[in-house]
Write a protein that holds these residues in place. Structure first.
Motif, PDB file in Angstrom:
ATOM      1  N   ALA A   7       0.763  -0.819  -0.023  1.00 51.53           N
ATOM      2  CA  ALA A   7       0.292  -0.053   0.256  1.00 51.53           C
ATOM      3  C   ALA A   7       1.269   1.177  -0.137  1.00 51.53           C
ATOM      4  N   VAL A   8       2.119   1.249   0.832  1.00 54.37           N
ATOM      5  CA  VAL A   8       2.714   2.292   0.848  1.00 54.37           C
ATOM      6  C   VAL A   8       3.563   2.908  -0.258  1.00 54.37           C
ATOM      7  N   ASP A   9       4.165   1.405  -1.214  1.00 53.70           N
ATOM      8  CA  ASP A   9       4.959   1.552  -1.899  1.00 53.70           C
ATOM      9  C   ASP A   9       3.814   2.511  -3.149  1.00 53.70           C
ATOM     10  N   TRP A  24      -6.266   2.012  -1.265  1.00 57.32           N
ATOM     11  CA  TRP A  24      -4.560   1.225  -0.554  1.00 57.32           C
ATOM     12  C   TRP A  24      -4.948   2.022   0.618  1.00 57.32           C
ATOM     13  N   ASP A  25      -4.772   3.877   1.119  1.00 51.28           N
ATOM     14  CA  ASP A  25      -4.491   4.364   2.565  1.00 51.28           C
ATOM     15  C   ASP A  25      -5.443   3.628   3.490  1.00 51.28           C
ATOM     16  N   ILE A  26      -6.964   3.295   2.603  1.00 48.07           N
ATOM     17  CA  ILE A  26      -7.259   2.428   3.345  1.00 48.07           C
ATOM     18  C   ILE A  26      -6.809   1.083   4.650  1.00 48.07           C
ATOM     19  N   ILE A  27      -6.458   0.325   3.924  1.00 50.52           N
ATOM     20  CA  ILE A  27      -5.126  -1.432   3.540  1.00 50.52           C
ATOM     21  C   ILE A  27      -4.458  -0.845   4.800  1.00 50.52           C
ATOM     22  N   ALA A  28      -3.727   0.361   4.552  1.00 53.75           N
ATOM     23  CA  ALA A  28      -2.484   1.099   5.037  1.00 53.75           C
ATOM     24  C   ALA A  28      -2.410   1.317   6.650  1.00 53.75           C
ATOM     25  N   VAL A  80      -7.930  -4.808  -1.623  1.00 55.06           N
ATOM     26  CA  VAL A  80      -7.611  -4.618  -2.945  1.00 55.06           C
ATOM     27  C   VAL A  80      -7.791  -4.796  -3.685  1.00 55.06           C
ATOM     28  N   ARG A  81      -9.604  -5.782  -3.608  1.00 57.64           N
ATOM     29  CA  ARG A  81     -10.016  -5.901  -5.746  1.00 57.64           C
ATOM     30  C   ARG A  81     -10.250  -4.603  -5.797  1.00 57.64           C
ATOM     31  N   GLY A 137       0.710  -6.719   8.419  1.00 50.79           N
ATOM     32  CA  GLY A 137       2.121  -6.270   8.174  1.00 50.79           C
ATOM     33  C   GLY A 137       1.361  -4.795   8.888  1.00 50.79           C
ATOM     34  N   GLU A 138       2.374  -3.663   8.798  1.00 49.47           N
ATOM     35  CA  GLU A 138       2.229  -2.723   9.886  1.00 49.47           C
ATOM     36  C   GLU A 138       2.899  -1.452   8.780  1.00 49.47           C
ATOM     37  N   ALA A 139       2.072  -0.441   8.182  1.00 49.75           N
ATOM     38  CA  ALA A 139       3.108   0.617   7.656  1.00 49.75           C
ATOM     39  C   ALA A 139       2.926   1.845   8.388  1.00 49.75           C
ATOM     40  N   SER A 140       3.901   3.171   7.828  1.00 47.14           N
ATOM     41  CA  SER A 140       3.180   4.293   8.614  1.00 47.14           C
ATOM     42  C   SER A 140       2.474   5.411   6.572  1.00 47.14           C
ATOM     43  N   PRO A 141       1.483   5.201   5.744  1.00 47.82           N
ATOM     44  CA  PRO A 141       1.210   5.854   4.536  1.00 47.82           C
ATOM     45  C   PRO A 141       1.139   7.030   4.911  1.00 47.82           C
ATOM     46  N   PRO A 142       1.838   7.750   4.219  1.00 49.37           N
ATOM     47  CA  PRO A 142       2.142   9.596   4.262  1.00 49.37           C
ATOM     48  C   PRO A 142       0.562   9.595   4.164  1.00 49.37           C
ATOM     49  N   ALA A 143       0.815  11.589   4.587  1.00 48.36           N
ATOM     50  CA  ALA A 143      -0.989  12.644   4.995  1.00 48.36           C
ATOM     51  C   ALA A 143      -1.209  12.248   3.494  1.00 48.36           C
ATOM     52  N   HIS A 144      -0.521  13.106   2.368  1.00 48.01           N
ATOM     53  CA  HIS A 144      -0.895  13.050   1.331  1.00 48.01           C
ATOM     54  C   HIS A 144       0.008  12.019   0.158  1.00 48.01           C
ATOM     55  N   PRO A 145      -0.090  11.511  -0.164  1.00 52.26           N
ATOM     56  CA  PRO A 145      -0.298  10.214  -1.435  1.00 52.26           C
ATOM     57  C   PRO A 145       0.703  11.003  -3.150  1.00 52.26           C
TER      58      PRO A 145
END
Ligand SMILES: [Fe+2]
Ligand SMILES: [Fe+2]
Length: 276
Positions: free
Chosen positions: A12-14, A100-104, A120-121, A48-56
């Protein structure tokens, strides 16, 4: 070659940190494929866990303008139709990031694997929607980035960054449901103009967006039931608190109902949600 991300949150972060629109959508599709391959093999990728950016991350173009500054074009003209395809492509790209933000963002909330399957779908479908529209733009000597676009699309994500239920209420159950209202007249317009490629793209989008609203409604109900909350009242309370746009008829009541959104969910909000 960098190694592929080793968890769904990292995938998601990628996507979220990739600026180029085509590359973002290609990654969205590839990561979705990897997720479903793992699921089919009985070896799901780690959440996993990740820090999504505040803005994509987004490309340099299109230039993002306040909604009132985005030039309006005559809807029936060739330029107007091109601008409409560009505007919808922009919405689809934003939707890739939103899902993807919902996921991360909400990995701390324990959810069944089917929740991730659905988002994901959905993120995969949004990526395809963007690509279909970009193909339409290219067939008209244009491209995504050719015109300015709406700057305020990420607000809904920012407003609901701390609350998964609010995110579901605002993004799929209000914003994507709005797509069900406005897409049929768009399809009719392109059909009238004899533009079969745009009709086909929009028909695919329309069919699949019903599913996105339905995923929102399903998981919203799931969280209400898990928390012992009344579904309709909770949806309305969150909509009033977190949604700052206008909710206005006409509504596509049949398609909304098909997606699990009965009329008594949203009609009571019409009078009291007003734009800021
Ligand atoms: Fe879409
Ligand atoms: Fe969608």
């Amino acid at each position: 070659m960098p190694l592929p991300p080793d968890s769904l949150a990292a995938c998601a972060v990628d996507v979220l940190t990739t600026a180029d629109a085509r590359e973002k959508t290609v990654k969205s599709r590839a990561h979705a494929r990897a997720w479903f391959e793992g699921r089919a093999a009985g070896r799901p990728m780690a959440l996993g866990e990740a820090s999504p950016p505040a803005h994509p991350a987004r490309p340099d173009k299109p230039e993002l303008l306040a909604p009132r500054d985005v030039p309006r074009r005559r809807p029936g003209s060739a330029q107007g139709r091109k601008a409409l395809l560009h505007a919808v492509a922009h919405i689809e790209l934003n939707a890739v990031d939103l899902h993807w933000d919902i996921i991360a963002r909400f990995t701390a909330t324990l959810m069944p694997l089917e929740f991730y399957d659905d988002w994901v779908r959905t993120a995969d479908e949004e990526a395809r929607h963007f690509q279909l529209l970009e193909d339409c733009l290219r067939a008209r000597d244009s491209f995504y980035g050719d015109m300015p676009a709406h700057a305020e699309m990420w607000h809904a994500a920012e407003d609901t960054a701390g609350d998964l239920m609010a995110r579901l209420a605002v993004v799929p159950m209000i914003l994507e449901a709005r797509g069900l209202d406005v897409t049929p007249p768009m399809i009719a317009m392109f059909r009238k103009a004899g533009q079969d490629d745009a009709v086909a793209a929009l028909e695919t989008i329309y069919a699949e967006e019903v599913g996105h609203v339905a995923h929102g409604a399903t998981w919203f109900r799931f969280l209400c039931e898990r928390g012992g909350l009344p579904v309709q009242e909770t949806f309305q309370a969150l909509a009033r608190r977190y949604f700052h746009g206008a909710l206005k008829p006409p509504f596509n009541e049949d398609k909304r109902a098909e997606a699990g959104l009965p009329a008594d969910f949203y009609w009571p909000l019409v009078d009291d949600i007003r734009p800021d």
